[in-house]
Design a protein around this motif. Structure first.
Motif, PDB file in Angstrom:
ATOM      1  N   THR A   1       6.732  -2.821   7.785  1.00 55.68           N
ATOM      2  CA  THR A   1       7.311  -2.366   6.567  1.00 55.68           C
ATOM      3  C   THR A   1       6.479  -3.187   5.597  1.00 55.68           C
ATOM      4  N   ALA A   2       5.432  -3.798   5.779  1.00 59.34           N
ATOM      5  CA  ALA A   2       4.561  -4.485   5.071  1.00 59.34           C
ATOM      6  C   ALA A   2       3.144  -4.039   5.087  1.00 59.34           C
ATOM      7  N   TYR A   3       2.311  -4.128   4.045  1.00 53.72           N
ATOM      8  CA  TYR A   3       0.781  -4.084   3.997  1.00 53.72           C
ATOM      9  C   TYR A   3       0.356  -5.080   3.096  1.00 53.72           C
ATOM     10  N   ALA A   4      -0.245  -6.075   4.234  1.00 52.44           N
ATOM     11  CA  ALA A   4      -0.952  -7.236   3.660  1.00 52.44           C
ATOM     12  C   ALA A   4      -2.417  -7.171   3.421  1.00 52.44           C
ATOM     13  N   ASP A   5      -2.792  -7.913   2.284  1.00 52.97           N
ATOM     14  CA  ASP A   5      -4.484  -7.907   2.091  1.00 52.97           C
ATOM     15  C   ASP A   5      -4.972  -6.771   1.622  1.00 52.97           C
ATOM     16  N   GLY A   6      -4.209  -6.070   0.881  1.00 56.06           N
ATOM     17  CA  GLY A   6      -4.977  -4.719   0.540  1.00 56.06           C
ATOM     18  C   GLY A   6      -5.599  -4.660  -0.963  1.00 56.06           C
ATOM     19  N   ASP A   7      -6.198  -3.838  -1.223  1.00 59.88           N
ATOM     20  CA  ASP A   7      -7.022  -3.826  -2.513  1.00 59.88           C
ATOM     21  C   ASP A   7      -6.071  -3.141  -3.539  1.00 59.88           C
ATOM     22  N   TRP A   8      -5.246  -3.870  -4.524  1.00 60.15           N
ATOM     23  CA  TRP A   8      -4.349  -3.169  -5.264  1.00 60.15           C
ATOM     24  C   TRP A   8      -5.049  -2.110  -6.173  1.00 60.15           C
ATOM     25  N   GLU A   9      -6.219  -2.461  -6.775  1.00 57.03           N
ATOM     26  CA  GLU A   9      -6.833  -1.394  -7.709  1.00 57.03           C
ATOM     27  C   GLU A   9      -7.085  -0.144  -6.981  1.00 57.03           C
ATOM     28  N   ALA A  10      -7.722  -0.265  -5.772  1.00 54.75           N
ATOM     29  CA  ALA A  10      -8.300   1.019  -4.777  1.00 54.75           C
ATOM     30  C   ALA A  10      -6.835   1.742  -4.525  1.00 54.75           C
ATOM     31  N   LEU A  11      -5.910   0.869  -4.142  1.00 57.17           N
ATOM     32  CA  LEU A  11      -4.649   1.751  -3.839  1.00 57.17           C
ATOM     33  C   LEU A  11      -4.133   2.520  -5.261  1.00 57.17           C
ATOM     34  N   LEU A  12      -4.015   1.919  -6.280  1.00 60.66           N
ATOM     35  CA  LEU A  12      -3.637   2.511  -7.595  1.00 60.66           C
ATOM     36  C   LEU A  12      -4.515   3.789  -7.747  1.00 60.66           C
ATOM     37  N   THR A  13      -5.914   3.614  -7.669  1.00 59.65           N
ATOM     38  CA  THR A  13      -6.845   4.725  -7.824  1.00 59.65           C
ATOM     39  C   THR A  13      -6.345   6.111  -6.938  1.00 59.65           C
ATOM     40  N   ALA A  14      -6.157   5.591  -5.629  1.00 60.54           N
ATOM     41  CA  ALA A  14      -5.814   6.402  -4.663  1.00 60.54           C
ATOM     42  C   ALA A  14      -4.403   7.225  -5.135  1.00 60.54           C
ATOM     43  N   MET A  15      -3.457   6.391  -5.312  1.00 63.23           N
ATOM     44  CA  MET A  15      -2.246   6.919  -5.779  1.00 63.23           C
ATOM     45  C   MET A  15      -2.223   8.233  -6.954  1.00 63.23           C
ATOM     46  N   ARG A  16      -3.365   7.808  -7.770  1.00 60.72           N
ATOM     47  CA  ARG A  16      -3.544   8.670  -9.002  1.00 60.72           C
ATOM     48  C   ARG A  16      -4.052  10.097  -8.706  1.00 60.72           C
ATOM     49  N   ARG A  17      -4.731  10.059  -7.463  1.00 59.32           N
ATOM     50  CA  ARG A  17      -5.277  11.285  -6.911  1.00 59.32           C
ATOM     51  C   ARG A  17      -4.041  12.152  -6.320  1.00 59.32           C
ATOM     52  N   ASP A  18      -3.039  11.612  -6.111  1.00 55.47           N
ATOM     53  CA  ASP A  18      -1.805  12.301  -5.291  1.00 55.47           C
ATOM     54  C   ASP A  18      -1.488  13.807  -6.095  1.00 55.47           C
ATOM     55  N   LYS A  19      -1.164  14.582  -5.008  1.00 54.01           N
ATOM     56  CA  LYS A  19      -0.864  15.790  -5.489  1.00 54.01           C
ATOM     57  C   LYS A  19       0.286  16.165  -6.552  1.00 54.01           C
ATOM     58  N   LYS A  20       1.180  15.028  -6.426  1.00 56.88           N
ATOM     59  CA  LYS A  20       2.304  14.991  -7.360  1.00 56.88           C
ATOM     60  C   LYS A  20       2.117  14.760  -8.782  1.00 56.88           C
ATOM     61  N   THR A  21       1.029  13.948  -8.895  1.00 57.97           N
ATOM     62  CA  THR A  21       0.272  13.391 -10.184  1.00 57.97           C
ATOM     63  C   THR A  21       0.346  14.579 -11.138  1.00 57.97           C
ATOM     64  N   ARG A  22       0.480  14.439 -12.313  1.00 60.23           N
ATOM     65  CA  ARG A  22       0.032  15.302 -13.513  1.00 60.23           C
ATOM     66  C   ARG A  22      -0.438  14.577 -14.664  1.00 60.23           C
ATOM     67  N   GLY A  23      -1.527  14.912 -14.917  1.00 66.13           N
ATOM     68  CA  GLY A  23      -2.504  14.335 -15.778  1.00 66.13           C
ATOM     69  C   GLY A  23      -2.730  12.750 -15.397  1.00 66.13           C
ATOM     70  N   ASP A  24      -2.343  11.986 -16.351  1.00 68.51           N
ATOM     71  CA  ASP A  24      -2.239  10.612 -16.014  1.00 68.51           C
ATOM     72  C   ASP A  24      -0.831  10.120 -15.554  1.00 68.51           C
ATOM     73  N   LEU A  25       0.012  11.110 -15.529  1.00 64.66           N
ATOM     74  CA  LEU A  25       1.416  10.604 -15.048  1.00 64.66           C
ATOM     75  C   LEU A  25       1.758  10.561 -13.766  1.00 64.66           C
ATOM     76  N   LEU A  26       2.105   9.437 -13.108  1.00 69.23           N
ATOM     77  CA  LEU A  26       2.256   9.022 -11.636  1.00 69.23           C
ATOM     78  C   LEU A  26       3.600   9.491 -11.467  1.00 69.23           C
ATOM     79  N   ARG A  27       3.838  10.432 -10.504  1.00 69.70           N
ATOM     80  CA  ARG A  27       5.250  10.829 -10.228  1.00 69.70           C
ATOM     81  C   ARG A  27       5.536  10.538  -8.777  1.00 69.70           C
TER      82      ARG A  27
END
Length: 355
Positions: free
Chosen positions: A299-325
């Motif tokens: 239930t936890a994910y320690a020592d991650g790279d937040w900026e890399a995670l955020l960049t990866a989330m922005r590539r998610d199929k549900k994202t529309r333009g710059d809008l994270l969904r």
């Protein structure tokens, strides 16, 4: 007991112990040859199927795959296309995929793209594959930029889920598969959560009565959603609950995390984000942590790279333009969308799961 669940009347999912021998009968009429793609540990099952098909006058080509996500590459896909081309496969032929979610994803994608579509029979051999990857017709491969960014919707001719195969599944893989089952409890069927919470160990007992019931319920949830929305235009997005952050973890960790483990953390992340947005209360967030941890999921994910995670989330199929969904909840079995959360809330939710 064998259960048969129809997916919108288009194909059936057969669930039960000892149903592997039903694969030949599930092939469409007139199939002359079959490409059998299989995970490394499923070689014996692939050989047995090859013999069974030969007795019925159906030829088979065996294609052993690299393990897990290493199979879902453009290079492996091109190799399989080459096998089909060399053998002269036509639309009267078919693909059978025997293995976990990565194998069924790849096998389905090869079937979807060869001659713009040949039949595929999915034979999931992991809990994750049975309740999620093999059902619904979503196929795909990974790229360096993300998971499942290249794919196609290609419903199978049939899905054969032999529960007896779970007896040889490593416990950590069985635990990981429960994440997708529990997800179905949060988005649609609260009885799943009740069953797991009543006896978490029974939920992991392959020879008991609880796990088969959980599989049936999870498959029914997915079948109902897929039947209403095959191509993920609206309702089907709810099946991605927890997956936006999960896919980001998988990409950042170079697919060394089990998918179910990542989904478990992803569900806690979106629960925390939903709480910050005022959609749910602390109790529901805690219920996420409690039910997931009760079966051994992280239930936890320690020592991650937040900026890399955020960049990866922005590539998610549900994202529309710059809008994270995100798929979120307003309550148990009450999914909704959360669009454009603030940068502060995104980071705060991450901080809550990184301790």
């Amino acid at each position: 007991m064998t259960s048969i669940i129809s997916v919108g009347g288009d194909y059936d999912v057969t669930i039960g112990a000892g149903v592997l021998d039903q694969v030949p009968e599930s092939l469409p009429d007139g199939v002359l040859r079959v490409l059998i793609v299989h995970a490394p540990v499923m070689a014996a099952a692939a050989w047995a199927l090859e013999d069974d098909l030969a007795q019925r006058g159906i030829g088979a080509i065996l294609a052993p795959l690299p393990d897990a996500e290493a199979a879902k590459t453009a290079e492996v896909t091109a190799w399989l296309w080459g096998l089909l081309g060399e053998a002269g496969f036509t639309r009267s032929d078919a693909v059978v995929a025997i293995g976990g979610g990565a194998t069924t994803d790849l096998g389905g994608f090869v079937a979807a793209t060869w001659l713009r579509g040949v039949p595929v029979v999915q034979v999931p051999t992991t809990l994750l594959g049975m309740v999620d990857a093999a059902v619904g017709g979503k196929t795909g491969i990974n790229t360096a930029e993300g998971k499942n960014l290249v794919g196609a919707f290609h419903p199978p001719a049939a899905v054969i889920a032999d529960l007896s195969l779970l007896r040889t599944l490593p416990r950590e893989d069985l635990v990981a598969g429960l994440a997708e089952v529990i997800k179905c409890g949060f988005i649609a069927d609260p009885a799943i959560l009740d069953l797991v919470e009543a006896d978490p160990q029974a939920a992991l007992d392959v020879d008991g009565e609880v796990l088969p019931e959980l599989v049936r319920r999870a498959v029914q949830v997915k079948a109902d959603v897929v039947a209403a929305d095959l191509k993920e235009s609206s309702l089907r997005e709810i099946l991605n609950y927890g997956h936006t952050f999960a896919h980001a973890i998988e990409q950042v960790e170079h697919y060394t995390w089990r998918h179910g483990d990542a989904v478990a953390v992803g569900m806690v992340y979106i629960a925390e984000l939903s709480r910050l947005a005022g959609l749910i209360d602390d109790d529901l967030v805690q219920r996420h942590r409690a039910v997931l941890s009760s079966v051994g999921l992280p239930t936890a994910y320690a020592d991650g790279d937040w900026e890399a995670l955020l960049t990866a989330m922005r590539r998610d199929k549900k994202t529309r333009g710059d809008l994270l969904r995100f798929v979120a909840l307003t309550g148990i079995a009450q999914p909704t969308r959360l669009e454009g959360p603030s940068a502060e809330d995104l980071r705060a939710a991450y901080d809550a799961v990184s301790v």
